[in-house]
Design a protein around this motif. Structure first.
Motif, PDB file in Angstrom:
ATOM      1  N   UNK A 344       0.825  -1.218   0.000  1.00 32.31           N
ATOM      2  CA  UNK A 344       0.000   0.000   0.000  1.00 32.31           C
ATOM      3  C   UNK A 344       0.857   1.264   0.000  1.00 32.31           C
ATOM      4  N   UNK A 345       0.533   2.186  -0.927  1.00 31.20           N
ATOM      5  CA  UNK A 345       1.297   3.431  -1.032  1.00 31.20           C
ATOM      6  C   UNK A 345       2.625   3.259  -1.733  1.00 31.20           C
ATOM      7  N   UNK A 346       2.746   2.234  -2.557  1.00 35.99           N
ATOM      8  CA  UNK A 346       4.053   1.882  -3.138  1.00 35.99           C
ATOM      9  C   UNK A 346       4.661   2.979  -4.002  1.00 35.99           C
ATOM     10  N   UNK A 363      10.710   4.996   5.511  1.00 42.83           N
ATOM     11  CA  UNK A 363      10.999   5.148   6.942  1.00 42.83           C
ATOM     12  C   UNK A 363       9.878   5.911   7.644  1.00 42.83           C
ATOM     13  N   UNK A 364       9.436   7.012   7.038  1.00 40.65           N
ATOM     14  CA  UNK A 364       8.343   7.794   7.623  1.00 40.65           C
ATOM     15  C   UNK A 364       7.082   6.941   7.707  1.00 40.65           C
ATOM     16  N   UNK A 365       6.800   6.189   6.638  1.00 41.40           N
ATOM     17  CA  UNK A 365       5.605   5.340   6.611  1.00 41.40           C
ATOM     18  C   UNK A 365       5.648   4.290   7.704  1.00 41.40           C
ATOM     19  N   UNK A 366       6.805   3.660   7.892  1.00 43.56           N
ATOM     20  CA  UNK A 366       6.899   2.597   8.890  1.00 43.56           C
ATOM     21  C   UNK A 366       6.761   3.158  10.300  1.00 43.56           C
ATOM     22  N   UNK A 462      -4.194  -8.343   5.284  1.00 43.44           N
ATOM     23  CA  UNK A 462      -3.313  -8.638   4.154  1.00 43.44           C
ATOM     24  C   UNK A 462      -4.048  -9.343   3.035  1.00 43.44           C
ATOM     25  N   UNK A 463      -4.951 -10.255   3.394  1.00 41.11           N
ATOM     26  CA  UNK A 463      -5.723 -10.979   2.390  1.00 41.11           C
ATOM     27  C   UNK A 463      -6.588 -10.063   1.561  1.00 41.11           C
ATOM     28  N   UNK A 464      -7.141  -9.041   2.200  1.00 41.20           N
ATOM     29  CA  UNK A 464      -7.973  -8.065   1.475  1.00 41.20           C
ATOM     30  C   UNK A 464      -7.133  -7.328   0.441  1.00 41.20           C
ATOM     31  N   UNK A 465      -5.933  -6.887   0.859  1.00 42.29           N
ATOM     32  CA  UNK A 465      -5.076  -6.149  -0.079  1.00 42.29           C
ATOM     33  C   UNK A 465      -4.554  -7.073  -1.186  1.00 42.29           C
TER      34      UNK A 465
END
Length: 504
Positions: A344-346, A363-366, A462-465
């Motif tokens: 997500x947000x790749x 890093x900010x995302x995590x 995770x399954x949904x994505x």
């Protein structure tokens, strides 16, 4: 193999990627990453009391079982890292050797593990160590605030400079190694001189009834001694983090495998010596089990308040480095998945900062993801300990799946670039498999029910994505890895070429 040849053969271009990260991590830094994630000071300090309550002092004898088992796992991981030295470790290995769907699932489980464990580790500083060190009353509110600050500080280091992150980690690991060795020697010598060493403690069950102590348990419970295995299982994990910096490591096919197994062995041997000497000096283990900081209590009593305070400072440094390395590992994983357009947000996360040369957006995302998890669970102390349980369960699942992958594909693996199990391959696989089956069976205990629920929730998300990815990209073919090719076809082509050369 020369450094030049190795560097060329380890290029990510071989796997369909351009070299975007600066390759500067050396041998000690790679070892330090693996050792810091394991962090025996962190693991033993936070779990020794739990083992005293669940298994008594004799529970420490499960530690060597974990060390042997995890060493076997590290050797197998090293063999894979030497063949596919690419950032993303298990996600890459499973995607390329099995299929991209299984690889994505492995990546998501790994992400779940790292996001959960970084919160649990950093929260330990605020909830367990600092209140004792600084002599103030800890509560859910100030623990939350301190953990927020710790996560931000770690995030700043990882975002702005990999070099400084490694310098801080190298210092922390050096301090932990030297400090733990000195503690073992000082505790043993002072205890011997003061005649406080009690060998009987090593075989005491403490407050745990001796009857049924070594029982296997039932379908929903585990025997007391076996439950002590969690002391090592909580601690000796994360050594594979060195493989996630493969594209930043010099000669990764040679350096990374060695860093992983050396980190496990160093942690295992030093950790066990520390456990033995602390248990010898435990005094009344039943009384000690009631303390929230039993390790600090023993050191304070035997060596005095100055050394006791020094231990707490050492633990803070070790925990900070442990959390920082976990965060760095998580950042590399979601960056690697985003580089393949499957997180997500790749589009934003896969960018490398031109100013810092780091995956800064990742890093900010995590950090934001970790802060969100913290916000949900910070006011529920029991839930955070359940997250620690989940963070022990998840790596066991990752290790088991990776070992199974190796067993299925071992006759068709790419050529090794720097490390091979050779004739020891079958014994290593047998021992690793036996250990992981044994470990996974521990999690049938009803006390892990909440941990399974957390894992299930993350798997559903995770399954949904994953469903969205498959639908939006036209099925499994839309998730093919860059420059992915059939290893079997390549081997057949090599065989045909050799046959033609022979005929000629």
């Amino acid at each position: 193999m020369t450094a030049t040849a190795s560097s060329a053969s380890d290029s990510p271009e071989e796997f369909g990627y351009t070299q975007q990260l600066h390759r500067a991590t050396g041998g000690f830094a790679s070892f330090a990453v693996a050792f810091a994630f394991v962090s025996i000071a962190t693991g033993i300090f936070t779990t020794y009391g739990s083992v005293l309550n669940s298994s008594g002092p004799a529970g420490i004898w499960t530690w060597p079982i974990v060390v042997v088992g995890q060493t076997m796992v590290a050797l197998v991981f090293g063999s894979l890292a030497a063949r596919i030295p690419v950032t993303g470790y298990s996600y890459q290995w499973m995607s390329r050797l099995a299929n991209p769907v299984l690889g994505w699932i492995m990546g998501w489980i790994s992400f779940t593990f790292l996001a959960i464990v970084v919160v649990a580790v950093d929260y330990t500083i605020a909830s367990t160590v600092l209140p004792v060190l600084l002599d103030y009353e800890g509560n859910a509110g100030n623990a939350w605030l301190i953990t927020v600050v710790v996560l931000v500080l770690q995030g700043v280091l990882v975002t702005f400079s990999t070099a400084w992150t490694e310098r801080v980690n190298n210092f922390a690991v050096s301090a932990e190694l030297i400090g733990m060795i000195l503690l073992v020697v000082l505790l043993f010598v002072v205890g011997l001189v003061a005649k406080e060493l009690n060998v009987g403690n090593l075989f005491s069950t403490g407050a745990v009834p001796a009857e049924g102590y070594f029982s296997v348990g039932t379908l929903t419970s585990v025997g007391p001694w076996i439950m002590g295995t969690l002391l090592g299982a909580f601690t000796i994990v994360g050594f594979e983090s060195a493989a996630n910096l493969a594209e930043e490591t010099k000669e990764p096919a040679r350096v990374v495998p060695r860093a992983m197994w050396q980190a496990v062995l160093a942690s295992g041997i030093l950790g066990f010596l520390f456990l033995i000497v602390v248990t010898l000096l435990a005094g009344d283990p039943v009384e000690l089990a009631e303390s929230a900081t039993p390790i600090a209590d023993v050191v304070h009593r035997v060596l005095g308040p100055v050394v006791g305070t020094g231990l707490l400072v050492l633990v803070v440094i070790a925990i900070f480095a442990c959390g920082m390395v976990i965060l760095m590992t998580g950042v590399r994983l979601i960056w690697a998945m985003s580089r393949d357009d499957r997180f997500p947000g790749h589009r934003a996360i896969k960018r490398i900062s031109p100013s810092f040369g780091t995956p800064a957006v990742a890093a900010v995302a995590f950090v934001l993801i970790a802060q969100a998890i913290l916000a949900v669970f910070a006011l529920q102390t029991d839930a955070l300990f359940s997250l620690f349980s989940a963070a022990t369960l998840l790596p066991a699942v990752i290790y088991a799946a990776t070992i199974l992958l190796y067993i299925v594909k071992r006759r068709s693996l790419p050529a090794s670039k720097g490390f091979s199990l050779g004739r020891w391959e079958v014994p290593v696989l047998v021992l690793a498999s036996a250990w992981l089956v044994f470990e996974l069976l521990i999690f049938r205990d009803a006390s892990f029910a909440t941990a399974w629920v957390y894992v299930a929730i993350m798997v559903v998300l995770g399954g949904v994505y994953l469903t969205f990815l498959l639908v939006s990209r036209g099925g499994v073919r839309g998730l093919a890895m860059p420059d992915m090719h059939s290893i079997d076809a390549e081997l057949d082509a090599d065989a045909r070429q050799a046959h033609r050369s022979h005929d000629a």
